[in-house]
Design a protein around this motif. Structure first.
Motif, PDB file in Angstrom:
ATOM      1  N   GLY A  89     -54.697  35.089  56.452  1.00 36.31           N
ATOM      2  CA  GLY A  89     -55.882  34.606  55.757  1.00 36.31           C
ATOM      3  C   GLY A  89     -56.119  35.306  54.436  1.00 36.31           C
ATOM      4  O   GLY A  89     -57.253  35.299  53.929  1.00 36.31           O
ATOM      5  N   GLY A  90     -55.075  35.909  53.844  1.00 36.69           N
ATOM      6  CA  GLY A  90     -55.230  36.598  52.588  1.00 36.69           C
ATOM      7  C   GLY A  90     -55.330  35.646  51.425  1.00 36.69           C
ATOM      8  O   GLY A  90     -54.947  34.469  51.497  1.00 36.69           O
ATOM      9  N   ASP A  91     -55.802  36.204  50.294  1.00 36.99           N
ATOM     10  CA  ASP A  91     -55.987  35.402  49.092  1.00 36.99           C
ATOM     11  C   ASP A  91     -54.698  35.391  48.291  1.00 36.99           C
ATOM     12  O   ASP A  91     -54.234  36.444  47.837  1.00 36.99           O
ATOM     13  CB  ASP A  91     -57.126  35.986  48.268  1.00 36.99           C
ATOM     14  CG  ASP A  91     -57.515  35.081  47.097  1.00 36.99           C
ATOM     15  OD1 ASP A  91     -56.888  34.016  46.959  1.00 36.99           O
ATOM     16  OD2 ASP A  91     -58.427  35.468  46.351  1.00 36.99           O
ATOM     17  N   PRO A  92     -54.055  34.252  48.118  1.00 35.36           N
ATOM     18  CA  PRO A  92     -52.808  34.210  47.361  1.00 35.36           C
ATOM     19  C   PRO A  92     -52.970  34.640  45.919  1.00 35.36           C
ATOM     20  O   PRO A  92     -52.074  35.239  45.342  1.00 35.36           O
ATOM     21  CB  PRO A  92     -52.385  32.751  47.459  1.00 35.36           C
ATOM     22  CG  PRO A  92     -53.103  32.220  48.632  1.00 35.36           C
ATOM     23  CD  PRO A  92     -54.393  32.940  48.694  1.00 35.36           C
ATOM     24  N   SER A  93     -54.117  34.362  45.317  1.00 34.42           N
ATOM     25  CA  SER A  93     -54.311  34.743  43.923  1.00 34.42           C
ATOM     26  C   SER A  93     -54.318  36.252  43.765  1.00 34.42           C
ATOM     27  O   SER A  93     -53.831  36.805  42.782  1.00 34.42           O
ATOM     28  CB  SER A  93     -55.619  34.149  43.402  1.00 34.42           C
ATOM     29  OG  SER A  93     -56.728  34.647  44.173  1.00 34.42           O
ATOM     30  N   ALA A  94     -54.857  36.968  44.760  1.00 37.91           N
ATOM     31  CA  ALA A  94     -54.843  38.426  44.699  1.00 37.91           C
ATOM     32  C   ALA A  94     -53.428  38.950  44.809  1.00 37.91           C
ATOM     33  O   ALA A  94     -53.043  39.931  44.167  1.00 37.91           O
ATOM     34  CB  ALA A  94     -55.718  38.995  45.812  1.00 37.91           C
ATOM     35  N   ASN A  95     -52.577  38.315  45.574  1.00 39.07           N
ATOM     36  CA  ASN A  95     -51.182  38.745  45.703  1.00 39.07           C
ATOM     37  C   ASN A  95     -50.440  38.592  44.391  1.00 39.07           C
ATOM     38  O   ASN A  95     -49.578  39.387  44.048  1.00 39.07           O
ATOM     39  CB  ASN A  95     -50.494  37.933  46.789  1.00 39.07           C
ATOM     40  CG  ASN A  95     -51.027  38.305  48.184  1.00 39.07           C
ATOM     41  OD1 ASN A  95     -51.615  39.370  48.353  1.00 39.07           O
ATOM     42  ND2 ASN A  95     -50.843  37.387  49.121  1.00 39.07           N
ATOM     43  N   ARG A  96     -50.775  37.558  43.655  1.00 34.84           N
ATOM     44  CA  ARG A  96     -50.010  37.321  42.428  1.00 34.84           C
ATOM     45  C   ARG A  96     -50.283  38.405  41.393  1.00 34.84           C
ATOM     46  O   ARG A  96     -49.449  38.707  40.572  1.00 34.84           O
ATOM     47  CB  ARG A  96     -50.385  35.963  41.848  1.00 34.84           C
ATOM     48  CG  ARG A  96     -49.970  34.788  42.702  1.00 34.84           C
ATOM     49  CD  ARG A  96     -50.157  33.480  41.950  1.00 34.84           C
ATOM     50  NE  ARG A  96     -49.938  32.330  42.805  1.00 34.84           N
ATOM     51  CZ  ARG A  96     -50.894  31.646  43.410  1.00 34.84           C
ATOM     52  NH1 ARG A  96     -52.164  32.012  43.256  1.00 34.84           N
ATOM     53  NH2 ARG A  96     -50.611  30.607  44.178  1.00 34.84           N
ATOM     54  N   THR A  97     -51.463  38.977  41.448  1.00 30.50           N
ATOM     55  CA  THR A  97     -51.798  39.981  40.440  1.00 30.50           C
ATOM     56  C   THR A  97     -51.623  41.406  40.939  1.00 30.50           C
ATOM     57  O   THR A  97     -51.369  42.321  40.160  1.00 30.50           O
ATOM     58  CB  THR A  97     -53.253  39.792  39.994  1.00 30.50           C
ATOM     59  OG1 THR A  97     -54.114  39.913  41.138  1.00 30.50           O
ATOM     60  CG2 THR A  97     -53.431  38.436  39.358  1.00 30.50           C
ATOM     61  N   GLY A  98     -51.724  41.600  42.225  1.00 31.91           N
ATOM     62  CA  GLY A  98     -51.703  42.962  42.725  1.00 31.91           C
ATOM     63  C   GLY A  98     -50.383  43.407  43.292  1.00 31.91           C
ATOM     64  O   GLY A  98     -50.088  44.593  43.320  1.00 31.91           O
ATOM     65  N   ASN A  99     -49.589  42.487  43.764  1.00 33.78           N
ATOM     66  CA  ASN A  99     -48.345  42.872  44.428  1.00 33.78           C
ATOM     67  C   ASN A  99     -47.192  42.915  43.428  1.00 33.78           C
ATOM     68  O   ASN A  99     -46.267  42.118  43.498  1.00 33.78           O
ATOM     69  CB  ASN A  99     -48.043  41.883  45.556  1.00 33.78           C
ATOM     70  CG  ASN A  99     -46.947  42.407  46.473  1.00 33.78           C
ATOM     71  OD1 ASN A  99     -46.629  43.583  46.442  1.00 33.78           O
ATOM     72  ND2 ASN A  99     -46.405  41.498  47.262  1.00 33.78           N
ATOM     73  N   ILE A 100     -47.314  43.793  42.456  1.00 35.05           N
ATOM     74  CA  ILE A 100     -46.262  43.995  41.475  1.00 35.05           C
ATOM     75  C   ILE A 100     -45.582  45.320  41.777  1.00 35.05           C
ATOM     76  O   ILE A 100     -46.225  46.379  41.795  1.00 35.05           O
ATOM     77  CB  ILE A 100     -46.819  43.987  40.035  1.00 35.05           C
ATOM     78  CG1 ILE A 100     -47.578  42.681  39.779  1.00 35.05           C
ATOM     79  CG2 ILE A 100     -45.717  44.190  39.039  1.00 35.05           C
ATOM     80  CD1 ILE A 100     -46.726  41.452  39.859  1.00 35.05           C
ATOM     81  N   LEU A 101     -44.305  45.281  42.032  1.00 33.76           N
ATOM     82  CA  LEU A 101     -43.563  46.475  42.433  1.00 33.76           C
ATOM     83  C   LEU A 101     -43.216  47.318  41.223  1.00 33.76           C
ATOM     84  O   LEU A 101     -43.180  46.834  40.097  1.00 33.76           O
ATOM     85  CB  LEU A 101     -42.275  46.067  43.158  1.00 33.76           C
ATOM     86  CG  LEU A 101     -42.507  45.336  44.489  1.00 33.76           C
ATOM     87  CD1 LEU A 101     -41.180  44.909  45.049  1.00 33.76           C
ATOM     88  CD2 LEU A 101     -43.270  46.176  45.478  1.00 33.76           C
TER      89      LEU A 101
END
Length: 665
Positions: free
Chosen positions: A371-383
């Motif tokens: 149930g996570g927010d995909p938009s948050a993943n696009r900006t925060g999950n940068i390795l």
């Protein structure tokens, strides 16, 4: 000379020539006709005896055919047989019983009496003045006989010499035979002595053999080979030294047994001091050798397994002997080995763990839940390094991550490769490499402990092994905690669970029970974290379902806005859920009933069904809602269609029921 012997010696008495003498009586009294046997003096010596006179004796001669006796006598010494008779007897021509031609008959002109006038035969022959024929010889025949005798005198002399020589040889042969008989008697006596001595020696030999047969085994049991003693004291530590040690050990056991029994004898007391010295020397050399090998393991960059296999296991009898004769020293050496190997594995696994920490792991994010927010993943999950984590890693898809569990490569990555690896991996990568290396080292060390410390019991060896690897176990647990402490990667955690189970199966196959506590401890870390993550997924779905605001609906829609009311296509959460469910079912194909996967998955499934039911209510009519549910459940069923196992069957049955319910409406 022959003539000298025939002549009378000076002053010898002469016999009366007028005394008659018969040849028959002289012949019958010769040495060859004496019934008492021949005398030792030769007949020829009697003929030439110097005591006999050479003067002819007058004897009545018989006339031929019984006629008147002649007035002359034959020339013959006193007491000497007729030479012709003697010669005929020697050469075997005539015998006593044979008739001698002309012996009894003599010519008519034979002169029986010859006057020598006191001269010897040689002197008589040498007279220059001829004697009247009638006085010298009775006839020409007698003269011819004398001449013939003179002519054959040398032959008679040679014959006499030969006979004398034969007598001398006979005497020497007789003496030799007597000496030989004497010596033969002495030799016979010596042979009898040797036979007696041989009999005594045979009896002594037989007695010695009997004694040796009885005492041989006893002496062998208490005797110590000088070669073995020299090898123990001075020889190098090799196979011959071990054989000598085993021989000393066997002798020691035999001697101690006999000394403790009532059948002990004095020889044992003589051997025991020497045996004690040899034992002490062997203990000293074993201690020095083992301590030197243990010290060598503390050298930097040393491979302890080479020392274990080539220098310790090869001479495992050393520790066995030491533990038997000196248990205290054996315990000290074993404790020194444990401390050394504890330091060895701790230092090496610490360096290896530092290398594994350099492996790049996908960072965990709190929004990587269903149930996570995909938009948050696009900006925060940068390795780090500028690579997008969402593009390289899907936390809900198993993909090729299962190859690490199914791959045929059972070797752990080296420290060098771990430090040089620039790729990103899941949390299962460092977990697997550390545990594979740990299993290999545990197996090798446990195998060495059971072989080298064979005098110890199973529980003692297990305790020593656990004592050696206890710091390494702590390192492994710390690594596991660090990897799963903040992650929401349920598939990665479940992969670690399966890898840990695989390690347990491998240890069971290798019959290494000393790592059970570590495996169970890791399981106690992984399973609760997996349940927590599954509950986080369920809470995220519940949170989405409970939020009925327009922003929530827009966030969960595929096209955004209010398209959910007009579209019956599967929701993207269904895709996430199907992939996650597929990964869990693939990793749980062989799961047992006692695992918490089933309960966690049941709770997650219930939350997802509730969410789909709430989402379907946003539709305009019932048909649209049924189509929406049917499409979502069909997608999930299609995703998990290739899965196997008990859980997969249960999930497919559940989805089939949902589809049937959708069709009935």
């Amino acid at each position: 000379m022959w003539r000298d012997r025939l002549s009378s010696p000076a002053g010898a008495p002469r016999r009366n020539p007028s005394v008659p003498r018969r040849f028959s009586s002289q012949i019958s009294q010769g040495p060859y006709n004496d019934p008492r046997g021949p005398s030792r003096a030769s007949s020829t010596s009697l003929l030439v005896s110097p005591s006999d006179s050479t003067t002819s004796l007058s004897s009545p001669a018989r006339a031929p055919n019984g006629g008147k006796q002649a007035s002359t006598q034959r020339l013959s010494p006193n007491g000497v047989p007729d030479p012709l008779e003697v010669l005929n007897g020697i050469i075997g021509k005539y015998t006593k019983d044979q008739d001698i031609p002309g012996f009894d008959t003599k010519p008519s002109h034979f002169v029986e009496v010859i006057a020598f006038d006191g001269l010897s035969l040689e002197e008589f022959v040498a007279q220059t003045d001829p004697v009247p024929a009638k006085k010298k010889f009775g006839s020409d025949t007698e003269r011819q006989t004398v001449q013939q005798f003179e002519q054959e005198r040398d032959k008679f002399q040679e014959l006499h010499t030969s006979i004398t020589g034969c007598d001398n040889v006979s005497e020497s042969v007789e003496l030799y035979l007597n000496d030989f008989q004497t010596e033969l008697g002495a030799v016979s006596a010596e042979i009898e002595t040797l036979q007696t001595r041989s009999t005594q020696l045979n009896a002594m030999l037989e007695n010695r053999r009997n004694v040796e047969r009885l005492l041989g085994p006893a002496v062998e049991e208490i005797s110590i080979s000088p070669k073995a003693v020299r090898a123990i004291a001075e020889g190098p530590m090799d196979e011959n030294w071990v054989r000598a040690l085993n021989e000393i050990d066997a002798r020691t056991t035999s001697i101690e047994t006999k000394a403790s029994s009532s059948a002990g004898f004095k020889a044992i007391e003589d051997v025991r001091p020497l045996l004690t010295d040899v034992k002490n020397k062997a203990i000293q050399r074993i201690r020095d050798y083992l301590v030197s090998q243990i010290r060598a393991m503390r050298s930097p960059s040393i491979n302890a397994q080479l020392i274990q296999q080539q220098r310790l296991v090869k001479f495992k009898d050393l520790f066995s002997y030491l533990s038997k004769v000196h248990p205290v020293l054996a315990g000290e050496i074993s404790q020194a080995y444990i401390n050394t190997m504890r330091w060895y594995y701790t230092s090496n696994f610490t360096r290896y763990l530092q290398a594994l920490e350099k492996i790049k792991i996908y960072p965990s994010d709190r929004n990587e839940v269903l149930g996570g927010d995909p938009s948050a993943n696009r900006t925060g999950n940068i390795l780090p390094g500028g690579r997008a984590g969402s593009a390289a890693h899907d936390p809900f898809s198993l993909g090729r991550r299962v190859d690490m569990l199914r791959g045929g490569n059972q070797q752990a990555i080296t420290s060098y490769l771990a430090e040089e690896d620039n790729a990103y991996h899941g949390i299962e990568a460092p977990f697997r490499n550390f545990n594979v290396a740990l299993v290999d080292n545990i197996s090798a060390e446990y195998s060495f402990l059971t072989e080298f410390f064979s005098p110890l019991t199973f529980h003692q060896i297990s305790r020593k092994a656990v004592e050696i690897f206890e710091p390494v176990y702590n390192l492994g647990k710390a690594l596991t905690k660090k990897l799963i402490e903040h992650t929401t990667d349920s598939l990665g955690v479940l992969l670690c669970v399966r890898l840990n189970q695989q390690s347990a199966f491998e240890l069971q196959r290798r019959k290494v029970p000393i790592a059970d506590s570590y495996v169970n401890g890791v399981n106690m870390q992984l399973w609760p974290r997996f349940q927590v993550i599954m509950d986080v997924h369920g809470e995220s779905l519940k949170r989405v379902g409970s939020n009925t605001g327009r922003s929530a609906v827009s966030a969960l829609s595929i096209a955004g806005g209010d398209d959910l009311k007009q579209s019956s296509a599967p929701h993207f959460l269904t895709q996430r859920y199907g992939q996650l469910l597929h990964g869990i079912l693939v990793l749980s194909s062989d799961a047992g009933d006692d695992e918490p996967v089933s309960n966690s998955l049941a709770r997650l499934t219930s939350e997802f069904d509730s969410l789909l039911a709430k989402l379907s209510r946003n539709g305009t009519d019932a048909k649209h809602r049924e189509r929406f549910l049917f499409n979502n459940y069909s997608l999930i069923l299609a995703i998990i269609s290739d899965t196997q196992g008990k859980l997969a069957v249960e999930q497919r049955q559940h989805l089939d029921e949902k589809l049937k319910n959708c069709s009935k409406r």
